[in-house]
Design a protein around this motif. Sequence first.
Motif, PDB file in Angstrom:
ATOM      1  N   TYR A   1      -6.221   8.637   2.636  1.00  0.00           N
ATOM      2  CA  TYR A   1      -4.940   8.889   1.953  1.00  0.00           C
ATOM      3  C   TYR A   1      -4.094   7.638   1.782  1.00  0.00           C
ATOM      4  CZ  TYR A   1      -6.512  13.335   3.835  1.00  0.00           C
ATOM      5  OH  TYR A   1      -7.283  14.408   4.195  1.00  0.00           O
ATOM      6  N   ASP A   2      -4.719   6.480   1.789  1.00  0.00           N
ATOM      7  CA  ASP A   2      -4.025   5.204   1.678  1.00  0.00           C
ATOM      8  C   ASP A   2      -4.624   4.428   0.503  1.00  0.00           C
ATOM      9  OD1 ASP A   2      -2.116   3.403   3.309  1.00  0.00           O
ATOM     10  OD2 ASP A   2      -3.795   2.078   2.849  1.00  0.00           O
ATOM     11  N   PHE A   3      -3.755   3.825  -0.316  1.00  0.00           N
ATOM     12  CA  PHE A   3      -4.202   3.087  -1.497  1.00  0.00           C
ATOM     13  C   PHE A   3      -3.443   1.779  -1.586  1.00  0.00           C
ATOM     14  CE2 PHE A   3      -4.792   7.548  -2.226  1.00  0.00           C
ATOM     15  CZ  PHE A   3      -6.046   7.627  -2.811  1.00  0.00           C
TER      16      PHE A   3
ATOM     17  N   GLU B   1      -3.739  14.552  -7.452  1.00  0.00           N
ATOM     18  CA  GLU B   1      -2.710  14.766  -8.474  1.00  0.00           C
ATOM     19  C   GLU B   1      -1.714  13.609  -8.497  1.00  0.00           C
ATOM     20  OE1 GLU B   1       1.028  17.741  -9.173  1.00  0.00           O
ATOM     21  OE2 GLU B   1      -0.827  18.626  -8.409  1.00  0.00           O
ATOM     22  N   VAL B   2      -1.302  13.163  -7.322  1.00  0.00           N
ATOM     23  CA  VAL B   2      -0.358  12.050  -7.247  1.00  0.00           C
ATOM     24  C   VAL B   2      -0.985  10.774  -7.805  1.00  0.00           C
ATOM     25  CG1 VAL B   2       0.999  10.569  -5.709  1.00  0.00           C
ATOM     26  CG2 VAL B   2       0.925  13.035  -5.317  1.00  0.00           C
ATOM     27  N   VAL B   3      -2.238  10.499  -7.427  1.00  0.00           N
ATOM     28  CA  VAL B   3      -2.926   9.305  -7.931  1.00  0.00           C
ATOM     29  C   VAL B   3      -3.037   9.374  -9.448  1.00  0.00           C
ATOM     30  CG1 VAL B   3      -5.147   8.110  -7.990  1.00  0.00           C
ATOM     31  CG2 VAL B   3      -4.169   8.814  -5.806  1.00  0.00           C
ATOM     32  N   GLU B   4      -3.408  10.528  -9.978  1.00  0.00           N
ATOM     33  CA  GLU B   4      -3.514  10.688 -11.427  1.00  0.00           C
ATOM     34  C   GLU B   4      -2.169  10.457 -12.118  1.00  0.00           C
ATOM     35  OE1 GLU B   4      -4.280  14.385 -14.363  1.00  0.00           O
ATOM     36  OE2 GLU B   4      -5.851  14.036 -12.858  1.00  0.00           O
ATOM     37  N   ASN B   5      -1.098  11.009 -11.547  1.00  0.00           N
ATOM     38  CA  ASN B   5       0.241  10.819 -12.124  1.00  0.00           C
ATOM     39  C   ASN B   5       0.645   9.352 -12.105  1.00  0.00           C
ATOM     40  OD1 ASN B   5       0.585  13.547 -12.617  1.00  0.00           O
ATOM     41  ND2 ASN B   5       1.722  13.925 -10.747  1.00  0.00           N
ATOM     42  N   LEU B   6       0.376   8.654 -11.001  1.00  0.00           N
ATOM     43  CA  LEU B   6       0.730   7.237 -10.909  1.00  0.00           C
ATOM     44  C   LEU B   6      -0.068   6.403 -11.902  1.00  0.00           C
ATOM     45  CD1 LEU B   6       1.014   6.833  -7.040  1.00  0.00           C
ATOM     46  CD2 LEU B   6       2.888   6.822  -8.697  1.00  0.00           C
ATOM     47  N   GLU B   7      -1.363   6.692 -12.008  1.00  0.00           N
ATOM     48  CA  GLU B   7      -2.192   5.938 -12.943  1.00  0.00           C
ATOM     49  C   GLU B   7      -1.782   6.198 -14.387  1.00  0.00           C
ATOM     50  OE1 GLU B   7      -6.145   6.981 -11.601  1.00  0.00           O
ATOM     51  OE2 GLU B   7      -6.187   5.260 -10.240  1.00  0.00           O
ATOM     52  N   THR B   8      -1.369   7.412 -14.700  1.00  0.00           N
ATOM     53  CA  THR B   8      -0.861   7.726 -16.037  1.00  0.00           C
ATOM     54  C   THR B   8       0.411   6.930 -16.324  1.00  0.00           C
ATOM     55  OG1 THR B   8      -1.821   9.936 -15.972  1.00  0.00           O
ATOM     56  CG2 THR B   8      -0.030   9.591 -17.527  1.00  0.00           C
ATOM     57  N   ALA B   9       1.209   6.686 -15.283  1.00  0.00           N
ATOM     58  CA  ALA B   9       2.446   5.916 -15.432  1.00  0.00           C
ATOM     59  C   ALA B   9       2.195   4.409 -15.458  1.00  0.00           C
ATOM     60  CB  ALA B   9       3.411   6.269 -14.304  1.00  0.00           C
ATOM     61  N   GLY B  10       0.926   3.997 -15.353  1.00  0.00           N
ATOM     62  CA  GLY B  10       0.611   2.574 -15.439  1.00  0.00           C
ATOM     63  C   GLY B  10       0.434   1.864 -14.113  1.00  0.00           C
ATOM     64  N   VAL B  11       0.431   2.611 -13.008  1.00  0.00           N
ATOM     65  CA  VAL B  11       0.240   2.006 -11.691  1.00  0.00           C
ATOM     66  C   VAL B  11      -1.256   1.830 -11.456  1.00  0.00           C
ATOM     67  CG1 VAL B  11       0.619   2.279  -9.213  1.00  0.00           C
ATOM     68  CG2 VAL B  11       2.340   3.107 -10.834  1.00  0.00           C
ATOM     69  N   GLU B  12      -1.642   0.628 -11.055  1.00  0.00           N
ATOM     70  CA  GLU B  12      -3.050   0.356 -10.770  1.00  0.00           C
ATOM     71  C   GLU B  12      -3.256   0.384  -9.258  1.00  0.00           C
ATOM     72  OE1 GLU B  12      -6.425  -3.069 -11.564  1.00  0.00           O
ATOM     73  OE2 GLU B  12      -4.443  -3.286 -12.458  1.00  0.00           O
TER      74      GLU B  12
ATOM     75  N   CYS C   1       0.853  -1.185   0.000  1.00  0.00           N
ATOM     76  CA  CYS C   1       0.000   0.000   0.000  1.00  0.00           C
ATOM     77  C   CYS C   1       0.890   1.235   0.000  1.00  0.00           C
ATOM     78  CB  CYS C   1      -0.893   0.019   1.237  1.00  0.00           C
ATOM     79  SG  CYS C   1      -2.116  -1.301   1.255  1.00  0.00           S
ATOM     80  N   ILE C   2       0.319   2.347  -0.408  1.00  0.00           N
ATOM     81  CA  ILE C   2       1.022   3.617  -0.330  1.00  0.00           C
ATOM     82  C   ILE C   2       0.164   4.596   0.465  1.00  0.00           C
ATOM     83  CG2 ILE C   2       2.393   3.359  -2.428  1.00  0.00           C
ATOM     84  CD1 ILE C   2       0.341   5.077  -3.885  1.00  0.00           C
ATOM     85  N   ARG C   3       0.830   5.430   1.236  1.00  0.00           N
ATOM     86  CA  ARG C   3       0.160   6.468   2.004  1.00  0.00           C
ATOM     87  C   ARG C   3       0.650   7.807   1.486  1.00  0.00           C
ATOM     88  NH1 ARG C   3       2.088   9.044   6.318  1.00  0.00           N
ATOM     89  NH2 ARG C   3       3.631   7.417   6.647  1.00  0.00           N
ATOM     90  N   MET C   4      -0.268   8.690   1.193  1.00  0.00           N
ATOM     91  CA  MET C   4       0.076  10.004   0.653  1.00  0.00           C
ATOM     92  C   MET C   4       0.445  10.972   1.773  1.00  0.00           C
ATOM     93  SD  MET C   4      -0.312   9.562  -2.514  1.00  0.00           S
ATOM     94  CE  MET C   4      -1.121   8.438  -3.604  1.00  0.00           C
ATOM     95  N   ASN C   5       1.413  11.809   1.510  1.00  0.00           N
ATOM     96  CA  ASN C   5       1.804  12.874   2.430  1.00  0.00           C
ATOM     97  C   ASN C   5       1.073  14.137   1.978  1.00  0.00           C
ATOM     98  OD1 ASN C   5       2.992  14.896   3.885  1.00  0.00           O
ATOM     99  ND2 ASN C   5       5.085  14.224   3.522  1.00  0.00           N
ATOM    100  N   THR C   6      -0.009  14.454   2.659  1.00  0.00           N
ATOM    101  CA  THR C   6      -0.839  15.590   2.250  1.00  0.00           C
ATOM    102  C   THR C   6      -0.179  16.938   2.520  1.00  0.00           C
ATOM    103  OG1 THR C   6      -2.000  15.565   4.378  1.00  0.00           O
ATOM    104  CG2 THR C   6      -2.967  14.288   2.572  1.00  0.00           C
TER     105      THR C   6
ATOM    106  N   THR D   1      -6.149   0.862  -5.813  1.00  0.00           N
ATOM    107  CA  THR D   1      -7.517   0.754  -5.331  1.00  0.00           C
ATOM    108  C   THR D   1      -7.581   1.399  -3.944  1.00  0.00           C
ATOM    109  OG1 THR D   1      -9.375  -0.738  -4.975  1.00  0.00           O
ATOM    110  CG2 THR D   1      -7.225  -1.531  -4.301  1.00  0.00           C
ATOM    111  N   ASP D   2      -8.737   1.910  -3.586  1.00  0.00           N
ATOM    112  CA  ASP D   2      -8.915   2.556  -2.279  1.00  0.00           C
ATOM    113  C   ASP D   2      -8.845   1.545  -1.144  1.00  0.00           C
ATOM    114  OD1 ASP D   2      -9.310   5.142  -3.297  1.00  0.00           O
ATOM    115  OD2 ASP D   2     -11.447   4.788  -3.595  1.00  0.00           O
TER     116      ASP D   2
END
Length: 65
Positions: free
Chosen positions: A39-41, A20-31, A8-13, A33-34
Amino acid sequence: MEDSLPTCIRMNTLKADVEEVVENLETAGVELTDTPLPYDFRVISSPVPLGSSLKHVVGCLYLQD
């Protein structure tokens, strides 16, 4: 044989906008889920190791494995 725990990843707000971070990761091919935590995926798949990603290096996200 034991199943491996999910990564899992935790975002540093304080350093980044979560959406923005989730969008960037998904654009890079990272899948992702909530999870029930804010702030954890959960990382379903990633074409690159997230530990060496720029977002991790600059402290926008932290690996939780």
